[in-house]
Design a protein around this motif. Structure first.
Motif, PDB file in Angstrom:
ATOM      1  N   ASP A  46       0.830  -1.210   0.000  1.00  0.00           N
ATOM      2  CA  ASP A  46       0.000   0.000   0.000  1.00  0.00           C
ATOM      3  C   ASP A  46       0.862   1.257   0.000  1.00  0.00           C
ATOM      4  O   ASP A  46       0.579   2.228  -0.716  1.00  0.00           O
ATOM      5  CB  ASP A  46      -0.934   0.004   1.214  1.00  0.00           C
ATOM      6  CG  ASP A  46      -2.067  -1.008   1.078  1.00  0.00           C
ATOM      7  OD1 ASP A  46      -2.267  -1.514  -0.043  1.00  0.00           O
ATOM      8  OD2 ASP A  46      -2.733  -1.289   2.087  1.00  0.00           O
ATOM      9  N   ARG A  77       1.176   4.225  -2.998  1.00  0.00           N
ATOM     10  CA  ARG A  77       1.066   5.653  -2.713  1.00  0.00           C
ATOM     11  C   ARG A  77       2.344   6.376  -3.110  1.00  0.00           C
ATOM     12  O   ARG A  77       2.300   7.507  -3.623  1.00  0.00           O
ATOM     13  CB  ARG A  77       0.770   5.856  -1.232  1.00  0.00           C
ATOM     14  CG  ARG A  77       0.452   7.309  -0.865  1.00  0.00           C
ATOM     15  CD  ARG A  77       0.121   7.451   0.611  1.00  0.00           C
ATOM     16  NE  ARG A  77      -0.277   8.811   0.956  1.00  0.00           N
ATOM     17  CZ  ARG A  77      -0.530   9.217   2.193  1.00  0.00           C
ATOM     18  NH1 ARG A  77      -0.425   8.359   3.214  1.00  0.00           N
ATOM     19  NH2 ARG A  77      -0.891  10.471   2.428  1.00  0.00           N
ATOM     20  N   ARG A 135       2.344   7.134  -6.884  1.00  0.00           N
ATOM     21  CA  ARG A 135       1.480   8.280  -7.198  1.00  0.00           C
ATOM     22  C   ARG A 135       2.147   9.590  -6.785  1.00  0.00           C
ATOM     23  O   ARG A 135       2.099  10.596  -7.516  1.00  0.00           O
ATOM     24  CB  ARG A 135       0.129   8.137  -6.480  1.00  0.00           C
ATOM     25  CG  ARG A 135      -0.723   6.971  -6.960  1.00  0.00           C
ATOM     26  CD  ARG A 135      -2.146   7.076  -6.430  1.00  0.00           C
ATOM     27  NE  ARG A 135      -2.213   7.074  -4.971  1.00  0.00           N
ATOM     28  CZ  ARG A 135      -2.319   5.974  -4.227  1.00  0.00           C
ATOM     29  NH1 ARG A 135      -2.348   4.775  -4.808  1.00  0.00           N
ATOM     30  NH2 ARG A 135      -2.400   6.053  -2.907  1.00  0.00           N
ATOM     31  N   THR A 136       2.781   9.586  -5.618  1.00  0.00           N
ATOM     32  CA  THR A 136       3.402  10.811  -5.104  1.00  0.00           C
ATOM     33  C   THR A 136       4.644  11.174  -5.913  1.00  0.00           C
ATOM     34  O   THR A 136       4.907  12.359  -6.166  1.00  0.00           O
ATOM     35  CB  THR A 136       3.762  10.630  -3.619  1.00  0.00           C
ATOM     36  OG1 THR A 136       2.639  10.139  -2.907  1.00  0.00           O
ATOM     37  CG2 THR A 136       4.197  11.949  -3.007  1.00  0.00           C
ATOM     38  N   THR A 148       5.775  12.722   1.411  1.00  0.00           N
ATOM     39  CA  THR A 148       4.470  12.441   0.818  1.00  0.00           C
ATOM     40  C   THR A 148       3.478  13.562   1.125  1.00  0.00           C
ATOM     41  O   THR A 148       2.779  14.061   0.232  1.00  0.00           O
ATOM     42  CB  THR A 148       3.917  11.106   1.340  1.00  0.00           C
ATOM     43  OG1 THR A 148       4.845  10.049   1.025  1.00  0.00           O
ATOM     44  CG2 THR A 148       2.570  10.783   0.744  1.00  0.00           C
ATOM     45  N   GLU A 206       1.718  16.015  -1.632  1.00  0.00           N
ATOM     46  CA  GLU A 206       0.262  15.970  -1.752  1.00  0.00           C
ATOM     47  C   GLU A 206      -0.370  17.339  -1.454  1.00  0.00           C
ATOM     48  O   GLU A 206      -1.474  17.622  -1.924  1.00  0.00           O
ATOM     49  CB  GLU A 206      -0.310  14.905  -0.825  1.00  0.00           C
ATOM     50  CG  GLU A 206       0.024  13.484  -1.300  1.00  0.00           C
ATOM     51  CD  GLU A 206      -0.520  12.396  -0.400  1.00  0.00           C
ATOM     52  OE1 GLU A 206      -0.562  11.227  -0.844  1.00  0.00           O
ATOM     53  OE2 GLU A 206      -0.895  12.704   0.760  1.00  0.00           O
TER      54      GLU A 206
END
Length: 472
Positions: free
Chosen positions: A82, A86, A89-90, A342, A346
């Motif tokens: 997981d 993430r 994507r980051t 992160t 984001e």
């Protein structure tokens, strides 16, 4: 005394006298020297003018490993699927932030090469690897046929993963074999077998990844030279584009350092040079040549990412926590902590927390270091960039020419083949005391306290050039 075409042993003897203590190798110069608040770098971005368009390079740091080898001093995170999804994507979101910053800079050229390192990028799933590489290609402008390298750990290799990176545009794999010898692997705390290394190489070949670098390590406590040369021979049997040799640099605080102390293992500059000399002679006999001091390539195996990061007319756009880069003439480093990195990305912040905008003197030094890492120095490029003569700025280059260690071919000053093992020492002559202090501080940090993937930041105050940074 000028040696010129005299016996190579005479040149080696002269260089040993000049460099009695071997300079520990470094791959980056200059290092970020001060902290900045996230977002400040983007707000203050003013790219330095260069004499030509800057080559685009991208470094992606994947901060995960399935395990931690006993010799490793870096700080990776344990792989959790997981978290890895993430992260991908980051990472792509951070690259978009970089593109927003440099995309309008006419001097920023398209991307010629990408290096995905870590950590162990190969610990990602096939889908994650594919998404990461295709995402990168979709965000920034690229040249036709770019070089895209992915570091790989033998134990992670599967046909599905290697096919996925090949389909996503990877052209090159760097495989951390280190050794095929089970006894030596156990001594260094490795986590893969010889069979897994061979299987990974076979799968890479079958996937169409013909350009492979094989990393080998030597001078392990208890290892014999003949065992290492057996590893070299086994690597040669695969006919890789490049074979990289790394003499063990014992890192404080690692399990391997503790075991080495118990066996009275003592690092020796002479031993490291002896192992390198035996390696290079074997590889030369099989048609390989130096690219860097410890990187040997055969025709078609030159590492473009490294070659294009010579001089100062390039950008290395860093992606991932703790990643180091060089953008618009500034050395930069990302937020070190995965969670903080992160969160900041984001939130739409470019998470640069370390930077150094070199003085003109440090720029000249950086040109010298990055050039001689590639064992050659382009005099015309230097003059176009700085408007001065490198032999006047750095008188020791004249000394090396007189010695015969450096030869002149057109606009290039090249380290003679027999002098190439002293390339790190030549680079060290360019280092300013300020930067040397940063490197030494990094090397003294034990693994248990290493919260940084690469280098510590020296100060929270803005860096101001001092007499220490002046050319001598």
């Amino acid at each position: 005394m000028r040696i010129g075409d005299h016996d190579a042993d005479e040149l080696t003897t002269a260089l040993r006298r000049r460099y009695p203590e071997r300079v520990r190798p470094v791959g980056f110069y200059p290092l970020p020297s001060r902290r900045v608040e996230p977002g400040r770098f983007a707000a203050e971005y003013r790219p330095r003018r260069t004499s030509r368009a800057r080559t685009g390079l991208v470094y992606v740091h994947v901060p995960f490993c399935a395990q931690r080898c006993d010799f490793c001093r870096f700080y990776p995170g344990h792989h959790v699927d997981d978290a890895a999804s993430r992260y991908v994507r980051t990472a792509l979101a951070q690259l978009r932030l970089w593109q927003d910053l440099v995309g309008g800079d006419r001097a920023a050229g398209p991307v010629e090469a990408v290096f995905v390192g870590g950590g162990s990028p190969s610990v990602l799933s096939a889908e994650q690897l594919h998404d990461l590489l295709t995402g990168i290609r979709g965000i920034m402008p690229f040249v036709d046929l770019p070089e895209i390298t992915v570091e790989w750990y033998p134990r992670d290799a599967t046909e599905e993963k290697l096919a996925a990176v090949r389909a996503a545009g990877a052209t090159r794999i760097s495989l951390g074999v280190q050794t095929w010898n089970a006894e030596v692997s156990a001594a260094m705390g490795g986590h893969h077998t010889a069979e897994q290394a061979d299987a990974a190489l076979a799968m890479a070949r079958d996937a169409g990844l013909r350009n492979v670098n094989i990393d080998l390590m030597a001078n392990i406590p208890g290892q014999r030279l003949d065992q290492h040369l057996e590893d070299v021979a086994r690597a040669l049997a695969w006919q890789p584009g490049m074979i990289s040799f790394n003499a063990l640099e014992v890192a404080a605080g690692t399990p391997l350092a503790a075991r080495a102390a118990k066996t009275s293992f003592a690092e020796s500059d002479d031993d490291k040079r002896r192992w390198l000399e035996a390696t290079r002679r074997t590889l030369f006999d099989h048609g390989y040549a130096h690219q860097r001091v410890r990187n040997f390539h055969r025709p078609g195996g030159l590492h473009r990412y490294n070659r294009r990061s010579a001089g100062v007319s390039f950008d290395i756009v860093p992606v991932g926590p703790g990643a180091y880069g060089y953008v618009g003439g500034s050395a930069v480093m990302n937020e070190l902590d995965l969670r903080a990195w992160t969160a900041r990305v984001e939130a739409g912040e470019l998470p640069v927390v370390g930077r150094s905008t070199p003085s003109p003197e440090e720029d000249r030094r950086a040109f010298g270091v990055s050039s001689f890492l590639e064992l050659q120095f382009d005099v015309d490029d230097y003059r176009a960039e700085f408007g001065s003569d490198p032999l006047a700025d750095f008188p020791f280059l004249g000394d090396l020419l007189d010695l015969g260690a450096v030869t002149s071919l057109g606009s290039l000053l090249r380290l003679r083949t027999d002098a190439a093992p002293f390339g790190d020492d030549v680079c060290g002559e360019f280092h300013s005391p300020t930067q040397r202090t940063l490197f030494d501080r990094h090397l003294s940090i034990g693994r248990s306290k290493q919260a940084n993937q690469y280098f510590p930041l020296a100060t929270t105050r803005p860096h101001r050039p001092t007499d220490d940074t002046q050319i001598r």
